[in-house]
Design a protein around this motif. Structure first.
Motif, PDB file in Angstrom:
ATOM      1  N   ILE A 173      -6.587   0.038   4.936  1.00  0.00           N
ATOM      2  CA  ILE A 173      -5.585  -1.016   4.748  1.00  0.00           C
ATOM      3  C   ILE A 173      -5.953  -2.261   5.545  1.00  0.00           C
ATOM      4  O   ILE A 173      -5.866  -3.390   5.047  1.00  0.00           O
ATOM      5  CB  ILE A 173      -4.187  -0.491   5.149  1.00  0.00           C
ATOM      6  CG1 ILE A 173      -3.693   0.532   4.123  1.00  0.00           C
ATOM      7  CG2 ILE A 173      -3.194  -1.644   5.277  1.00  0.00           C
ATOM      8  CD1 ILE A 173      -2.458   1.296   4.563  1.00  0.00           C
ATOM      9  N   HIS A 213       0.837  -1.200   0.000  1.00  0.00           N
ATOM     10  CA  HIS A 213       0.000   0.000   0.000  1.00  0.00           C
ATOM     11  C   HIS A 213       0.879   1.261   0.000  1.00  0.00           C
ATOM     12  O   HIS A 213       1.932   1.291   0.645  1.00  0.00           O
ATOM     13  CB  HIS A 213      -0.914   0.008   1.222  1.00  0.00           C
ATOM     14  CG  HIS A 213      -1.772  -1.218   1.331  1.00  0.00           C
ATOM     15  ND1 HIS A 213      -2.838  -1.472   0.495  1.00  0.00           N
ATOM     16  CD2 HIS A 213      -1.709  -2.282   2.182  1.00  0.00           C
ATOM     17  CE1 HIS A 213      -3.401  -2.621   0.833  1.00  0.00           C
ATOM     18  NE2 HIS A 213      -2.732  -3.130   1.853  1.00  0.00           N
ATOM     19  N   ALA A 220      -3.384  -3.274  -3.962  1.00  0.00           N
ATOM     20  CA  ALA A 220      -2.951  -2.401  -2.865  1.00  0.00           C
ATOM     21  C   ALA A 220      -3.626  -1.054  -3.038  1.00  0.00           C
ATOM     22  O   ALA A 220      -4.015  -0.677  -4.147  1.00  0.00           O
ATOM     23  CB  ALA A 220      -1.428  -2.252  -2.861  1.00  0.00           C
TER      24      ALA A 220
END
Length: 390
Positions: free
Chosen positions: A346, A113, A139
């Protein structure tokens, strides 16, 4: 912070974070590290903190990083961290603009990410290429337009979304500074040197550095999409290669109008970011120098002051408010809000959960719009202020 992930019993493991850029003496790198720590969602474990291996290692040692995870380049860091069982899960990119595209691409393609400083890239071609990479990646890409993290900015946006202002007619944005009123880039001042270098910064000077912030904030609050603009772009300081002042007229889709002024030669201004939005029913005004307050004026009624954490502040502001009203929250906390929103997204992606729709952060699409805004301003300036479609 009033985000559910802050509850101890629900806390996810900290996200292993790397950083590209932001070594010793870098202002924005330190800001990002503080922001990542405020809500205790990340552990900084690796870095390619400078353009040379020696500087990266020394900067990493200062931060207490394992020397084996202080890399000489972002390419090396992306390659090696991606195959470590304890490798980074996210990376913060805090370099000059021209490095954003290749660095973000390297990590996204490895499923890591990306949390990237603005503007997203130094030119529109790279921004569009990065969007293509981000759209395919497994991501997330988060852009740190940090001013969208202020609670009263969130409340302003909520007022617009709820229809309290009626139909939006006018949006006024300004961001004046004075730190480049003299040619300090010629003295070797690091921050001024790269920001006035088209090879590192891109085509825009003040338009790219702070104009994008003002434009993003006005768009974030109003929800409007820009259709075309006309810009008077100027460089006042002799010998400077990029603009240091711009006045921009904006036409939004749907008929609303806007004005944007950005300047880095406005003596007496430090960071004078201000946004006003006017609708058929009411108007609002927010100033970054006094960020815990939002002025709301309904048509025919006295002005109303809404305070962060106080009566009248809505749910959107409440969920990103950390401390009681009367205790000021500011720049670092707003930055931290973006990092914590990123952490929520995330963690949701990591577990396959559905992210809370209340979670808001700037995306690759916002980044592309920002660079398109800059290049349209420069094109309009070359046409003596002619209108340019976006």
């Amino acid at each position: 912070m009033a985000i559910e992930a802050g509850k101890t019993e629900e806390r996810n493991p900290k996200i292993r974070l790397g950083m590209v850029g932001g070594g010793s003496g870098a202002f924005i790198g330190a800001v990002h590290r503080i922001a990542a720590r405020i809500d205790d969602q990340y552990d900084l474990v690796a870095g390619a903190l400078s353009s040379t291996a020696e500087k990266s290692l020394s900067s990493g040692r200062e931060l207490g990083l394992d020397p084996e995870r202080c890399y000489g380049s972002f390419e090396e860091m992306a390659e090696k961290e991606a195959i470590r069982p304890d490798g980074i899960q996210a990376v913060s990119i805090v370099t000059p603009n021209h490095v954003h595209y290749p660095a973000a691409k390297a990590f996204l393609e490895r499923g890591i990410h990306v949390i990237c400083d603005k503007p997203v890239t130094s030119n529109l071609e790279d921004a569009k290429k990065l969007k293509a990479v981000a759209d395919k990646a497994k991501a997330l890409f988060i852009l740190t337009h940090n001013y969208t993290g202020y609670p009263m900015v969130r409340h302003a946006r909520e007022l617009v979304q709820n229809g309290d202002l009626g139909e939006i007619r006018l949006v006024q944005m300004e961001y004046p500074q004075d730190w480049l009123a003299e040619p300090i880039e010629q003295t070797g001042q690091k921050q001024a040197a790269w920001r006035t270098d088209p090879k590192q910064s891109g085509a825009g000077g003040s338009t790219g550095d702070i104009g994008t912030h003002a434009y993003n904030l006005g768009s974030f609050i109003s929800g409007l999409e820009l259709d075309e603009l006309a810009a008077d772009v100027h460089t006042f300081v002799e010998g400077r290669r990029l603009d240091d002042n711009a006045h921009v007229m904006l036409r939004f889709k749907g008929g609303a109008k806007g004005l944007l002024w950005c300047s880095q030669v406005a003596v007496g201004h430090e960071n004078g970011l201000k946004v006003r939005v006017y609708g058929t029913k009411a108007g609002i005004e927010w100033t970054q120098a006094d960020p815990n307050y939002l002025w709301l004026t309904r048509l025919g009624e006295p002005k109303q002051l809404i305070t962060r954490g106080g009566a009248g502040a809505g749910a959107a502001a409440g969920r990103v408010t950390r401390i009681p009203s009367g205790h000021p929250e500011g720049y670092l906390e707003a930055f931290a809000t973006i990092y914590t929103e990123a952490a929520l997204a995330i963690n949701a992606a990591r577990t396959g959960a559905k992210v809370d729709p209340a979670v808001v952060y700037p995306t690759i699409d916002d980044g592309v719009k920002g660079v398109a805004f800059v290049e349209a301003c420069i094109e309009s300036g070359k046409k003596n202020g002619g209108w340019v479609k976006l």
